[in-house]
Design a protein around this motif. Structure first.
Motif, PDB file in Angstrom:
ATOM      1  N   SER A   1      48.993   3.058  -0.998  1.00 16.60           N
ATOM      2  CA  SER A   1      49.911   2.396  -0.076  1.00 16.60           C
ATOM      3  C   SER A   1      49.214   1.964   1.219  1.00 16.60           C
ATOM      4  O   SER A   1      49.763   1.184   1.991  1.00 16.60           O
ATOM      5  CB  SER A   1      51.130   3.277   0.219  1.00 16.60           C
ATOM      6  OG  SER A   1      50.738   4.531   0.725  1.00 16.60           O
ATOM      7  N   ILE A   2      47.997   2.464   1.454  1.00 13.80           N
ATOM      8  CA  ILE A   2      47.133   1.989   2.539  1.00 13.80           C
ATOM      9  C   ILE A   2      45.795   1.619   1.908  1.00 13.80           C
ATOM     10  O   ILE A   2      45.276   2.361   1.074  1.00 13.80           O
ATOM     11  CB  ILE A   2      46.910   3.057   3.630  1.00 13.80           C
ATOM     12  CG1 ILE A   2      48.231   3.512   4.250  1.00 13.80           C
ATOM     13  CG2 ILE A   2      45.971   2.518   4.714  1.00 13.80           C
ATOM     14  CD1 ILE A   2      48.088   4.637   5.264  1.00 13.80           C
ATOM     15  N   ALA A   3      45.250   0.472   2.302  1.00 19.76           N
ATOM     16  CA  ALA A   3      43.973   0.024   1.741  1.00 19.76           C
ATOM     17  C   ALA A   3      43.088  -0.555   2.840  1.00 19.76           C
ATOM     18  O   ALA A   3      43.579  -1.095   3.835  1.00 19.76           O
ATOM     19  CB  ALA A   3      44.207  -1.035   0.666  1.00 19.76           C
ATOM     20  N   PHE A   4      41.789  -0.431   2.630  1.00 23.77           N
ATOM     21  CA  PHE A   4      40.791  -1.037   3.510  1.00 23.77           C
ATOM     22  C   PHE A   4      40.249  -2.282   2.814  1.00 23.77           C
ATOM     23  O   PHE A   4      40.054  -2.274   1.605  1.00 23.77           O
ATOM     24  CB  PHE A   4      39.630  -0.050   3.757  1.00 23.77           C
ATOM     25  CG  PHE A   4      40.057   1.236   4.412  1.00 23.77           C
ATOM     26  CD1 PHE A   4      40.238   1.309   5.782  1.00 23.77           C
ATOM     27  CD2 PHE A   4      40.266   2.377   3.655  1.00 23.77           C
ATOM     28  CE1 PHE A   4      40.624   2.497   6.388  1.00 23.77           C
ATOM     29  CE2 PHE A   4      40.644   3.574   4.243  1.00 23.77           C
ATOM     30  CZ  PHE A   4      40.825   3.630   5.621  1.00 23.77           C
ATOM     31  N   ASP A   5      39.967  -3.341   3.583  1.00 23.01           N
ATOM     32  CA  ASP A   5      39.471  -4.570   2.952  1.00 23.01           C
ATOM     33  C   ASP A   5      37.962  -4.753   3.055  1.00 23.01           C
ATOM     34  O   ASP A   5      37.432  -5.743   2.572  1.00 23.01           O
ATOM     35  CB  ASP A   5      40.193  -5.796   3.502  1.00 23.01           C
ATOM     36  CG  ASP A   5      39.782  -6.159   4.922  1.00 23.01           C
ATOM     37  OD1 ASP A   5      38.999  -5.414   5.549  1.00 23.01           O
ATOM     38  OD2 ASP A   5      40.254  -7.201   5.412  1.00 23.01           O
ATOM     39  N   GLY A   6      37.248  -3.833   3.696  1.00 20.23           N
ATOM     40  CA  GLY A   6      35.799  -3.943   3.813  1.00 20.23           C
ATOM     41  C   GLY A   6      35.336  -4.793   4.976  1.00 20.23           C
ATOM     42  O   GLY A   6      34.142  -4.913   5.225  1.00 20.23           O
ATOM     43  N   ALA A   7      36.266  -5.399   5.702  1.00 21.59           N
ATOM     44  CA  ALA A   7      35.906  -6.246   6.849  1.00 21.59           C
ATOM     45  C   ALA A   7      36.693  -5.829   8.089  1.00 21.59           C
ATOM     46  O   ALA A   7      37.103  -6.668   8.892  1.00 21.59           O
ATOM     47  CB  ALA A   7      36.155  -7.702   6.515  1.00 21.59           C
ATOM     48  N   GLY A   8      36.948  -4.526   8.226  1.00 15.52           N
ATOM     49  CA  GLY A   8      37.676  -4.021   9.381  1.00 15.52           C
ATOM     50  C   GLY A   8      39.180  -4.005   9.229  1.00 15.52           C
ATOM     51  O   GLY A   8      39.896  -3.610  10.149  1.00 15.52           O
ATOM     52  N   GLY A   9      39.679  -4.435   8.073  1.00 16.42           N
ATOM     53  CA  GLY A   9      41.121  -4.495   7.861  1.00 16.42           C
ATOM     54  C   GLY A   9      41.684  -3.229   7.247  1.00 16.42           C
ATOM     55  O   GLY A   9      41.066  -2.617   6.379  1.00 16.42           O
ATOM     56  N   VAL A  10      42.859  -2.836   7.742  1.00 17.04           N
ATOM     57  CA  VAL A  10      43.618  -1.729   7.164  1.00 17.04           C
ATOM     58  C   VAL A  10      45.001  -2.298   6.863  1.00 17.04           C
ATOM     59  O   VAL A  10      45.679  -2.808   7.764  1.00 17.04           O
ATOM     60  CB  VAL A  10      43.721  -0.530   8.125  1.00 17.04           C
ATOM     61  CG1 VAL A  10      44.475   0.614   7.464  1.00 17.04           C
ATOM     62  CG2 VAL A  10      42.340  -0.071   8.581  1.00 17.04           C
ATOM     63  N   PHE A  11      45.388  -2.232   5.581  1.00 13.22           N
ATOM     64  CA  PHE A  11      46.608  -2.892   5.145  1.00 13.22           C
ATOM     65  C   PHE A  11      47.533  -1.930   4.410  1.00 13.22           C
ATOM     66  O   PHE A  11      47.084  -1.002   3.748  1.00 13.22           O
ATOM     67  CB  PHE A  11      46.260  -4.071   4.224  1.00 13.22           C
ATOM     68  CG  PHE A  11      45.554  -5.167   4.958  1.00 13.22           C
ATOM     69  CD1 PHE A  11      46.273  -6.189   5.536  1.00 13.22           C
ATOM     70  CD2 PHE A  11      44.174  -5.150   5.092  1.00 13.22           C
ATOM     71  CE1 PHE A  11      45.625  -7.193   6.245  1.00 13.22           C
ATOM     72  CE2 PHE A  11      43.511  -6.147   5.802  1.00 13.22           C
ATOM     73  CZ  PHE A  11      44.251  -7.162   6.376  1.00 13.22           C
ATOM     74  N   PHE A  12      48.825  -2.186   4.540  1.00 10.78           N
ATOM     75  CA  PHE A  12      49.848  -1.421   3.825  1.00 10.78           C
ATOM     76  C   PHE A  12      50.235  -2.214   2.584  1.00 10.78           C
ATOM     77  O   PHE A  12      50.432  -3.430   2.657  1.00 10.78           O
ATOM     78  CB  PHE A  12      51.068  -1.190   4.717  1.00 10.78           C
ATOM     79  CG  PHE A  12      50.757  -0.338   5.911  1.00 10.78           C
ATOM     80  CD1 PHE A  12      50.793   1.044   5.818  1.00 10.78           C
ATOM     81  CD2 PHE A  12      50.388  -0.910   7.115  1.00 10.78           C
ATOM     82  CE1 PHE A  12      50.466   1.840   6.907  1.00 10.78           C
ATOM     83  CE2 PHE A  12      50.067  -0.132   8.208  1.00 10.78           C
ATOM     84  CZ  PHE A  12      50.105   1.250   8.100  1.00 10.78           C
ATOM     85  N   ASN A  13      50.319  -1.542   1.448  1.00  6.28           N
ATOM     86  CA  ASN A  13      50.671  -2.168   0.172  1.00  6.28           C
ATOM     87  C   ASN A  13      51.895  -1.458  -0.404  1.00  6.28           C
ATOM     88  O   ASN A  13      51.760  -0.455  -1.076  1.00  6.28           O
ATOM     89  CB  ASN A  13      49.498  -2.066  -0.813  1.00  6.28           C
ATOM     90  CG  ASN A  13      48.280  -2.793  -0.329  1.00  6.28           C
ATOM     91  OD1 ASN A  13      48.359  -3.953   0.013  1.00  6.28           O
ATOM     92  ND2 ASN A  13      47.155  -2.103  -0.272  1.00  6.28           N
ATOM     93  N   LEU A  14      53.065  -2.000  -0.119  1.00  4.95           N
ATOM     94  CA  LEU A  14      54.313  -1.407  -0.600  1.00  4.95           C
ATOM     95  C   LEU A  14      55.003  -2.425  -1.495  1.00  4.95           C
ATOM     96  O   LEU A  14      55.376  -3.510  -1.032  1.00  4.95           O
ATOM     97  CB  LEU A  14      55.224  -1.044   0.582  1.00  4.95           C
ATOM     98  CG  LEU A  14      54.579  -0.227   1.711  1.00  4.95           C
ATOM     99  CD1 LEU A  14      55.553  -0.063   2.870  1.00  4.95           C
ATOM    100  CD2 LEU A  14      54.114   1.119   1.197  1.00  4.95           C
ATOM    101  N   ASP A  15      55.163  -2.096  -2.769  1.00  5.42           N
ATOM    102  CA  ASP A  15      55.800  -3.047  -3.674  1.00  5.42           C
ATOM    103  C   ASP A  15      57.311  -3.073  -3.437  1.00  5.42           C
ATOM    104  O   ASP A  15      57.871  -2.233  -2.739  1.00  5.42           O
ATOM    105  CB  ASP A  15      55.438  -2.768  -5.130  1.00  5.42           C
ATOM    106  CG  ASP A  15      55.933  -1.440  -5.653  1.00  5.42           C
ATOM    107  OD1 ASP A  15      56.897  -0.865  -5.097  1.00  5.42           O
ATOM    108  OD2 ASP A  15      55.359  -0.953  -6.648  1.00  5.42           O
ATOM    109  N   ALA A  16      57.964  -4.068  -4.024  1.00  5.07           N
ATOM    110  CA  ALA A  16      59.402  -4.267  -3.806  1.00  5.07           C
ATOM    111  C   ALA A  16      60.223  -3.061  -4.251  1.00  5.07           C
ATOM    112  O   ALA A  16      61.216  -2.708  -3.605  1.00  5.07           O
ATOM    113  CB  ALA A  16      59.863  -5.528  -4.527  1.00  5.07           C
ATOM    114  N   ALA A  17      59.814  -2.397  -5.333  1.00  7.78           N
ATOM    115  CA  ALA A  17      60.558  -1.224  -5.800  1.00  7.78           C
ATOM    116  C   ALA A  17      60.495  -0.097  -4.754  1.00  7.78           C
ATOM    117  O   ALA A  17      61.487   0.604  -4.526  1.00  7.78           O
ATOM    118  CB  ALA A  17      60.001  -0.743  -7.135  1.00  7.78           C
TER     119      ALA A  17
END
Length: 147
Positions: free
Chosen positions: A83-99
């Motif tokens: 539900s949290i991911a790093f993109d390798g370029a300084g990004g920290v992102f939340f990944n929450l699907d619709a369900a």
């Protein structure tokens, strides 16, 4: 480093895949009208001056609570569960699907884990064990009308 103050809205029943890019610059800065500017001159910070943070080998976690001191976590996000991911370029992102966002309980009953607003501290755990509070995020849950 001082945690950045952010706001995010989750639209119940919709995919939430947002985040932020974190970096450093060699001089003091501030945010002005949503833009990063030099503290000394007020000039915009050129992208070439921003060095993305390196999160190689890090993990991340966040718990949402009605208030910082609330005993019950309303939601938990981690890099372990994706539900949290790093993109390798300084990004920290939340990944929450619709369900997952559809299952969030809108309302004001804390015992039922219902919420409309919450606070979360995004913590990054570095490979050496150092824990860094990267951001303090004010969250809003917008209820879904289409079910």
């Amino acid at each position: 480093m001082k945690p950045v103050q952010l706001e995010h809205t989750i639209y119940q029943g919709a995919t939430f895949d947002e985040g932020n890019v974190y970096g450093t610059v060699p001089y003091p800065v501030r945010v002005e009208c949503g833009q990063l500017v030099r503290r000394d001159t007020g000039e915009p910070v050129p992208a070439s001056d921003i060095v993305p943070r390196d999160f190689t080998g890090c993990s991340a976690r966040m718990q949402l609570r009605r208030e910082v001191g609330s005993p019950e976590a309303l939601e938990s996000f981690t890099s372990d569960d994706g539900s949290i991911a790093f993109d390798g370029a300084g990004g920290v992102f939340f990944n929450l699907d619709a369900a997952r966002t559809a299952a969030m309980k809108y309302g004001n009953d804390e015992r039922a884990k219902q919420w409309t607003t919450a606070i979360g501290h995004l913590e990054v755990v570095h490979p050496n064990g150092k824990v860094e509070r990267l951001a303090e995020i004010a969250w809003t849950l917008s209820p879904e009308a289409t079910r």
